[in-house]
Design a protein around this motif. Structure first.
Motif, short mmCIF file in Angstrom:
data_model
loop_
_atom_site.label_atom_id
_atom_site.label_comp_id
_atom_site.label_asym_id
_atom_site.label_seq_id
_atom_site.Cartn_x
_atom_site.Cartn_y
_atom_site.Cartn_z
N THR A 19 54.45 -10.51 -13.37
CA THR A 19 53.66 -9.27 -13.25
C THR A 19 52.80 -9.31 -12.00
O THR A 19 52.67 -8.30 -11.29
CB THR A 19 52.77 -9.10 -14.50
N GLN A 21 53.39 -10.89 -9.13
CA GLN A 21 54.22 -10.65 -7.94
C GLN A 21 54.63 -9.18 -7.84
O GLN A 21 54.65 -8.60 -6.75
CB GLN A 21 55.47 -11.55 -7.99
N SER A 22 54.95 -8.58 -8.97
CA SER A 22 55.35 -7.17 -8.97
C SER A 22 54.19 -6.27 -8.55
O SER A 22 54.36 -5.35 -7.75
CB SER A 22 55.85 -6.78 -10.37
N GLU A 23 53.01 -6.53 -9.09
CA GLU A 23 51.82 -5.74 -8.73
C GLU A 23 51.53 -5.86 -7.23
O GLU A 23 51.19 -4.89 -6.56
CB GLU A 23 50.61 -6.23 -9.54
N LYS A 24 51.68 -7.09 -6.72
CA LYS A 24 51.37 -7.34 -5.31
C LYS A 24 52.36 -6.63 -4.39
O LYS A 24 51.99 -6.12 -3.32
CB LYS A 24 51.38 -8.84 -5.06
N GLU A 25 53.61 -6.57 -4.81
CA GLU A 25 54.64 -5.98 -3.96
C GLU A 25 54.65 -4.45 -4.02
O GLU A 25 55.10 -3.80 -3.08
CB GLU A 25 56.01 -6.52 -4.38
N THR A 26 54.16 -3.89 -5.10
CA THR A 26 54.22 -2.42 -5.27
C THR A 26 52.84 -1.77 -5.26
O THR A 26 52.73 -0.59 -5.59
CB THR A 26 54.92 -2.07 -6.60
N GLY A 27 51.84 -2.52 -4.83
CA GLY A 27 50.48 -1.99 -4.89
C GLY A 27 50.05 -1.29 -3.61
O GLY A 27 48.92 -1.50 -3.14
N ASP A 28 50.92 -0.47 -3.03
CA ASP A 28 50.57 0.20 -1.77
C ASP A 28 49.34 1.08 -1.91
O ASP A 28 48.49 1.14 -1.01
CB ASP A 28 51.76 1.05 -1.30
N ARG A 29 49.24 1.77 -3.04
CA ARG A 29 48.08 2.65 -3.23
C ARG A 29 46.79 1.83 -3.25
O ARG A 29 45.77 2.23 -2.66
CB ARG A 29 48.24 3.44 -4.53
N ASN A 30 46.81 0.69 -3.92
CA ASN A 30 45.62 -0.17 -3.98
C ASN A 30 45.28 -0.72 -2.60
O ASN A 30 44.09 -0.83 -2.24
CB ASN A 30 45.86 -1.32 -4.97
#
Length: 313
Positions: A19, A21-30
């Protein structure tokens, strides 16, 4: 992790690296929000925005079960003290601030409707979890993966609504004259004894403000002590005219209740020579009998009827 485990009473707390790694890779908005905050100089001096985001993504990847999550919610409901271990984990101020945030924005774009219909602080997650706090009562954690369009658990929200429809947990269910619901917080015998002591002492000391608070909190103003004496008995014996007026005019208590010696409040006022109190009680008794609010013979106590609050406020 150690801190969160303290909140959970040492129940299960885990970490999902997938989770993270996924958050880090898809967190463009953040990342976009982080750079915007950095441009506005919102970070403390020396803080690294990327490190802060990395830590945030790690926090988003902590795992709990319904059992451990419910203990965390109960810790918030208990003012920061974990009910399992008895350890203070959070200060009362931190709990207040956390519950305020949960109440105002814990359910994403549904937060306003949640505050309106449920009236309790809650926090949802895209996993389908909903953490609900009933202050001073309990904490709840429910999980159901199907989400609505804003990312909240459909069944989780439905559960919260059903809970509040059955019990008076909504923040404003305690308003007087509101539709009555079940109250699991009803007093037990020990609480009733404390209420009797507080009520009698307020009447003895002439504390109208305390009596007003008791009445507004739905306390039975006709509670009796071990001698079957009411607050009106005590106030009449002590000669507190304002207390007697409050109990009669506002609380509409029964003036004909007899104590263990078969004395009514008027008898006490006469015995101790409180003329002003005698006059008030005599007028109130006549008014009660004229309105047929009480039978003349074989009179039994009636529950108080607080028909107006103008005199209390």
């Amino acid at each position: 992790m150690d801190f969160i485990k303290k909140m959970a009473g040492q129940e299960y707390v885990g970490f999902s690296n997938a989770t993270f790694q996924s958050e880090k890779e898809t967190g463009d908005r953040n990342f976009a929000i982080g750079y915007y905050l950095k441009e506005k100089k919102c970070f403390p001096r020396g803080a690294e925005m990327i490190d802060a985001l990395d830590f945030y993504f790690q926090l988003c990847s902590i795992e709990v079960t319904c059992e451990s999550g419910s203990v965390m919610a109960a810790t918030l409901a208990h003012g920061g003290i974990c009910p399992i271990t008895g350890e203070r984990v959070l200060s009362a101020e931190a709990v207040r601030n956390t519950l305020s945030l949960m109440h105002s924005c814990g359910m994403y774009d549904f937060s306003g409707q949640m505050a309106f219909h449920v009236g309790l602080p809650a926090k949802s997650g895209v996993s389908g979890a909903v953490l609900l706090v009933v202050p001073n009562v309990m904490g709840v954690m429910c999980w159901s993966p199907p989400l609505d369009k804003v990312g909240n658990s459909v069944r989780g929200i439905h559960f919260c609504q059903e809970l509040v429809s059955s019990f008076n947990f909504h923040n404003y269910d305690n308003l007087r004259h509101f539709v009555k619901k079940q109250d699991p917080r009803r007093q037990d015998g020990e609480d009733r004894n404390k209420s009797v002591v507080n009520l009698m002492f307020a009447a003895y000391s002439g504390d109208v403000s305390a009596l007003r608070r008791f009445a507004l909190s739905s306390m039975d103003m006709e509670l009796k002590d071990y001698d079957s004496r009411t607050a009106l008995h005590v106030a009449a014996a002590e000669g507190h005219v304002e207390v007697v007026r409050f109990l009669t005019d506002t609380c509409k208590v029964n003036p004909f209740v007899k104590d263990r010696w078969s004395s009514i409040p008027l008898d006490d006022a006469l015995q101790f020579g409180h003329g002003a109190v005698v006059k008030v009680l005599q007028e109130y008794q006549v008014a009660c009998q004229e309105q047929d609010r009480l039978p003349v013979a074989d009179i039994i106590p009636i529950p108080p009827k607080l028909e107006t609050v103008e005199g209390m406020v």
